[in-house]
Motif scaffolding. Sequence first.
Motif, mmCIF file in Angstrom:
data_model
loop_
_atom_site.group_PDB
_atom_site.id
_atom_site.type_symbol
_atom_site.label_atom_id
_atom_site.label_comp_id
_atom_site.label_asym_id
_atom_site.label_seq_id
_atom_site.Cartn_x
_atom_site.Cartn_y
_atom_site.Cartn_z
ATOM 1 N N PHE A 25 14.174 64.414 36.013
ATOM 2 C CA PHE A 25 14.354 65.356 37.118
ATOM 3 C C PHE A 25 14.932 64.325 38.047
ATOM 4 O O PHE A 25 15.389 64.635 38.750
ATOM 5 C CB PHE A 25 13.025 65.399 37.355
ATOM 6 C CG PHE A 25 13.253 66.322 38.280
ATOM 7 C CD1 PHE A 25 13.638 67.512 38.612
ATOM 8 C CD2 PHE A 25 12.999 65.938 40.271
ATOM 9 C CE1 PHE A 25 13.153 68.187 40.381
ATOM 10 C CE2 PHE A 25 12.945 66.074 41.111
ATOM 11 C CZ PHE A 25 12.916 67.829 41.006
ATOM 12 N N PHE A 26 14.699 62.642 38.114
ATOM 13 C CA PHE A 26 14.422 62.032 38.998
ATOM 14 C C PHE A 26 16.283 61.470 38.627
ATOM 15 O O PHE A 26 16.998 61.286 40.202
ATOM 16 C CB PHE A 26 13.875 60.520 39.171
ATOM 17 C CG PHE A 26 14.887 59.207 39.892
ATOM 18 C CD1 PHE A 26 14.048 59.980 41.823
ATOM 19 C CD2 PHE A 26 14.771 58.320 39.449
ATOM 20 C CE1 PHE A 26 14.456 58.699 42.104
ATOM 21 C CE2 PHE A 26 15.181 57.806 40.556
ATOM 22 C CZ PHE A 26 15.191 57.876 41.650
ATOM 23 N N ALA A 37 20.344 50.849 42.900
ATOM 24 C CA ALA A 37 19.661 50.958 44.247
ATOM 25 C C ALA A 37 18.058 50.877 45.183
ATOM 26 O O ALA A 37 17.405 50.015 45.285
ATOM 27 C CB ALA A 37 20.965 51.415 45.560
ATOM 28 N N ARG A 38 17.346 51.798 44.261
ATOM 29 C CA ARG A 38 16.543 52.733 44.680
ATOM 30 C C ARG A 38 15.409 51.299 43.441
ATOM 31 O O ARG A 38 14.400 51.225 44.367
ATOM 32 C CB ARG A 38 16.701 53.967 44.022
ATOM 33 C CG ARG A 38 17.195 54.808 44.715
ATOM 34 C CD ARG A 38 16.141 55.290 45.902
ATOM 35 N NE ARG A 38 14.439 55.570 46.314
ATOM 36 C CZ ARG A 38 14.552 56.919 45.708
ATOM 37 N NH1 ARG A 38 15.612 57.900 45.988
ATOM 38 N NH2 ARG A 38 13.159 57.431 46.565
ATOM 39 N N ALA A 39 15.869 50.862 42.490
ATOM 40 C CA ALA A 39 14.814 50.701 42.029
ATOM 41 C C ALA A 39 14.556 49.253 42.747
ATOM 42 O O ALA A 39 13.303 48.591 42.826
ATOM 43 C CB ALA A 39 15.375 49.749 40.685
ATOM 44 N N ALA A 40 15.987 48.214 43.743
ATOM 45 C CA ALA A 40 15.737 47.437 43.662
ATOM 46 C C ALA A 40 14.854 47.460 45.276
ATOM 47 O O ALA A 40 14.494 46.590 45.808
ATOM 48 C CB ALA A 40 17.074 46.651 44.432
ATOM 49 N N GLY A 41 15.292 48.527 45.997
ATOM 50 C CA GLY A 41 14.547 48.766 46.762
ATOM 51 C C GLY A 41 13.307 48.750 46.920
ATOM 52 O O GLY A 41 12.041 49.052 48.081
ATOM 53 N N LEU A 47 11.888 51.185 39.127
ATOM 54 C CA LEU A 47 11.718 52.381 39.378
ATOM 55 C C LEU A 47 10.035 52.349 38.328
ATOM 56 O O LEU A 47 9.754 51.830 37.557
ATOM 57 C CB LEU A 47 12.680 53.526 38.539
ATOM 58 C CG LEU A 47 14.118 53.298 39.318
ATOM 59 C CD1 LEU A 47 14.450 54.183 38.349
ATOM 60 C CD2 LEU A 47 13.716 53.558 40.661
ATOM 61 N N GLY A 48 9.481 53.232 39.382
ATOM 62 C CA GLY A 48 7.740 53.451 38.765
ATOM 63 C C GLY A 48 8.781 53.898 36.815
ATOM 64 O O GLY A 48 9.613 55.212 36.806
ATOM 65 N N ARG A 49 6.935 54.216 35.910
ATOM 66 C CA ARG A 49 7.527 54.619 35.183
ATOM 67 C C ARG A 49 6.313 55.846 35.054
ATOM 68 O O ARG A 49 5.191 55.918 35.471
ATOM 69 C CB ARG A 49 7.568 53.782 33.743
ATOM 70 C CG ARG A 49 9.084 52.560 33.642
ATOM 71 C CD ARG A 49 8.253 51.677 32.364
ATOM 72 N NE ARG A 49 9.305 50.236 32.825
ATOM 73 C CZ ARG A 49 8.848 48.673 33.098
ATOM 74 N NH1 ARG A 49 7.731 48.833 33.169
ATOM 75 N NH2 ARG A 49 9.820 48.472 32.914
ATOM 76 N N PRO A 50 7.076 56.777 33.828
ATOM 77 C CA PRO A 50 5.762 57.684 33.895
ATOM 78 C C PRO A 50 3.980 57.320 33.471
ATOM 79 O O PRO A 50 3.153 57.583 33.935
ATOM 80 C CB PRO A 50 6.679 58.870 32.772
ATOM 81 C CG PRO A 50 7.578 58.677 32.561
ATOM 82 C CD PRO A 50 8.297 57.117 32.840
#
Length: 80
Positions: A25-26, A37-41, A47-50
């Motif tokens: 979904f993300f 960019a989202r992960a670096a921010g 990024l989170g993981r389930p």
Amino acid sequence: MAAPPSAPDRPPRRLRRARPVETDFFLKGKTKEEIAARAAGAPAGRLGRPEDIADAIELLVSRKAQWISGQTLRANGGMA
């Protein structure tokens, strides 16, 4: 969210704002650059993981959380 009737000794707890989590979904519609960019921010640098969210939920439903009451846990890797 109130404790279920089968657990009257368990105070209410809540998990909210689990983001950003690396799910279909993300990821849908985002470029590799946008995802990076989202992960670096994120303060955690990824990024989170389930399973990160599952760990937070596991904590909240365990006896280890019996003294946590009326709190909202934001499982977001430090992102505001």
